[in-house]
Design an enzyme around this catalytic site. Structure first.
Site, PDB file in Angstrom:
ATOM      1  N   LYS A 293       0.544  -0.945  -0.099  1.00 12.53           N
ATOM      2  CA  LYS A 293       0.283   0.090   0.521  1.00 12.53           C
ATOM      3  C   LYS A 293       0.999   0.999  -0.403  1.00 12.53           C
ATOM      4  CE  LYS A 293      -4.108   2.346   0.729  1.00 12.53           C
ATOM      5  NZ  LYS A 293      -3.477   3.364  -0.576  1.00 12.53           N
TER       6      LYS A 293
ATOM      7  N   LYS B 164       5.149   1.700  -2.979  1.00 17.85           N
ATOM      8  CA  LYS B 164       4.889   3.527  -3.971  1.00 17.85           C
ATOM      9  C   LYS B 164       5.416   3.494  -5.120  1.00 17.85           C
ATOM     10  CE  LYS B 164       5.008   7.682  -1.685  1.00 17.85           C
ATOM     11  NZ  LYS B 164       4.645   7.597  -0.080  1.00 17.85           N
TER      12      LYS B 164
ATOM     13  N   SER C   1      -6.205   5.642   4.413  1.00 14.81           N
ATOM     14  CA  SER C   1      -6.386   4.452   3.293  1.00 14.81           C
ATOM     15  C   SER C   1      -7.234   3.625   3.406  1.00 14.81           C
ATOM     16  CB  SER C   1      -5.477   5.075   2.811  1.00 14.81           C
ATOM     17  OG  SER C   1      -5.329   5.765   1.879  1.00 14.81           O
TER      18      SER C   1
HETATM   19  N1  GLU Z   1       0.860   9.021   0.128  1.00 11.96           N
HETATM   20  C1  GLU Z   1       0.417   8.831   1.761  1.00 11.96           C
HETATM   21  C2  GLU Z   1       1.763   8.599   2.362  1.00 11.96           C
HETATM   22  O1  GLU Z   1       2.236   8.626   2.393  1.00 11.96           O
HETATM   23  C3  GLU Z   1      -0.256   7.869   1.738  1.00 11.96           C
HETATM   24  C4  GLU Z   1      -0.459   7.201   1.688  1.00 11.96           C
HETATM   25  C5  GLU Z   1      -2.312   6.459   1.587  1.00 11.96           C
HETATM   26  O2  GLU Z   1      -2.494   5.933   2.076  1.00 11.96           O
HETATM   27  O3  GLU Z   1      -2.177   5.002   0.913  1.00 11.96           O
HETATM   28  O4  GLU Z   1       1.700   8.298   3.269  1.00 11.96           O
END
Ligand code: GLU
Length: 421
Positions: A77, A113, A355
């Site tokens: 995720k 990511k 999320s």
């Molecule tokens: N991009 C955000 C983070 O770095 C959220 C990641 C997500 O919601 O999966 O935590």
């Protein structure tokens, strides 16, 4: 050329310094070097090249990545960033940080990511849509609601998530809201997702001031960055009665010891979080970090507090809303100074937590109220904060190492039970 070499070295440092801390954390937890060998780098990283027809009729090939650190606990995720400085090393480091965030908050995920090298400021809506859809087509084999679930990150938003969800659903030929989070509410987004990162930071600040015996009412707050996290945080701090004395964007910052008019700034900011060009008297981002204040929140980019400026920081509490704003050397200096530092992998984990709530709601087709989401988020953040604070004290380590220890432990256990190490 010189610039790109420097940038590469900096991001290489992000990756290698993360590895160093993971190694120390695993050792403290009593794991073997083999466990470190497994967890020190992503299991999988896909590089894709995406051809896009631009509005002027020309074709441009964009490079993108998706990194999956480890899926022993569950699907991976993490967000997708659109930025000119995206590179493989950075995406790899960021995917490891997502594993740590999910470990800290106890979400049933590993870390992932993604990123695309592009400058969204210079692209039209149509070009951005085509790029978002092209990226999903390119990575569709390795992502999915039970494999790897993307989300927003730097310069990506709910509209981009909507295009990506639509593209994925068309490829799979069934509606797949659980493929991606951070969607608009009408497409299965969660109440409270837009403000979740800032809410999480706010909760951490609330816990940190208690530890330091500071009253949040009237406390002086400085925020670097006015994007999704920084701008909502400024509002929440202002609403809580704190005095937001300094804020900045990529071009510079503004300062008023009596407190800034945050609502006015929110009205003036553009969708990339810039406002400072409308002001005559500005300060640099370096000056902003060194302002006299109680709470400093770096909410912009990495490597902002380094060995060069750490001893000039006056804040009593630093809460990292950005990913990697403080180097390891600077962390040591600050800890010696007695600054309470709430590390990124804890402070910025509100986003991925909501999320997760969004994904759960999508999977069950039953949606929660904003109050419900916020209550659940507060519980996760406070439990995570307490756990790390206690670990730091019982092991006599700084908050960052404690966060790494808590974050990596479950993944190491799951990898062990699966028989991988
Ligand atoms: N991009 C955000 C983070 O770095 C959220 C990641 C997500 O919601 O999966 O935590």
């Amino acid at each position: 050329m010189v610039n790109s070499v420097i940038e590469e070295q900096e991001s290489l440092n992000l990756f290698s310094s993360t590895q160093k801390v993971i190694q120390i954390a695993l050792k403290k937890l009593g794991y073997s070097n083999e466990m470190y060998e497994l967890l020190k780098a992503p299991l999988r990283i896909l590089t894709v090249r995406i051809p896009i027809r631009m509005d002027d009729g020309s074709i441009r090939i964009f490079t993108g990545y998706r990194s999956q650190h480890n899926d022993a606990v569950g699907p991976t995720k993490g967000g997708v960033r659109f930025h000119p400085e995206v590179n493989e090393e950075e995406v790899k480091a960021l995917s490891i940080w997502m594993s740590l965030k999910c470990g800290i908050t106890n979400l049933p995920y590993g870390g992932g990511k993604g990123g695309i090298i592009c400058n969204p400021r210079e692209m039209s809506f149509r070009e951005l849509e085509n790029l978002s859809r092209g990226y999903v087509r390119a990575i569709s084999q390795i992502v999915g609601p039970t494999k790897d679930i993307p989300a927003p990150d730097v310069y990506t938003n709910s509209q981009i998530m909507a295009w990506m969800m639509d593209e994925y659903s068309q490829i799979r030929e069934f509606d797949s809201p659980g493929f991606i989070t951070g969607k608009p509410i009408v497409l299965g987004g969660s109440q409270g997702r837009e403000t979740a990162t800032a809410r999480g930071v706010t909760i951490c600040i609330g816990e940190a001031v208690k530890k330091k015996g500071i009253d949040l009412k009237g406390a002086r707050v400085v925020i670097q960055g006015f994007g999704n996290a920084g701008s909502y945080l400024a509002k929440f701090m202002h609403d809580a009665g704190a005095r937001v004395v300094g804020v900045s964007d990529v071009y510079g910052g503004i300062y008023d010891p009596n407190g800034l008019d945050i609502n006015n700034l929110l009205d003036r900011r553009d969708s990339f979080g810039t406002f400072s060009q409308q002001f005559q008297h500005t300060i640099t981002n370096e000056e902003l970090l060194e302002l006299d204040c109680d709470i400093l929140v770096p909410a912009a980019i990495s490597n902002q507090i380094t060995a060069k400026n750490a001893h000039k920081i006056k804040a009593k509490i630093i809460v990292e809303a950005a990913n990697g704003p403080t180097t390891i050397e600077a962390t040591n200096i600050l800890t010696e100074q007695g600054t309470l530092l709430i590390p990124d992998i804890l402070a910025s984990s509100g986003g991925v937590t909501v999320s997760y709530f969004e994904w759960v709601q999508n999977n069950q087709g039953y949606y929660w109220s904003e109050e419900e989401v916020e209550q659940k988020l507060a519980k996760v953040m406070i439990d995570s904060f307490d756990n790390i604070y206690e670990t730091a004290h019982s092991h006599k380590v700084d908050m960052r190492l404690a966060a790494y220890m808590v974050g990596i432990k479950r993944m190491a256990e799951a990898s062990h039970y699966r028989g991988w190490v």
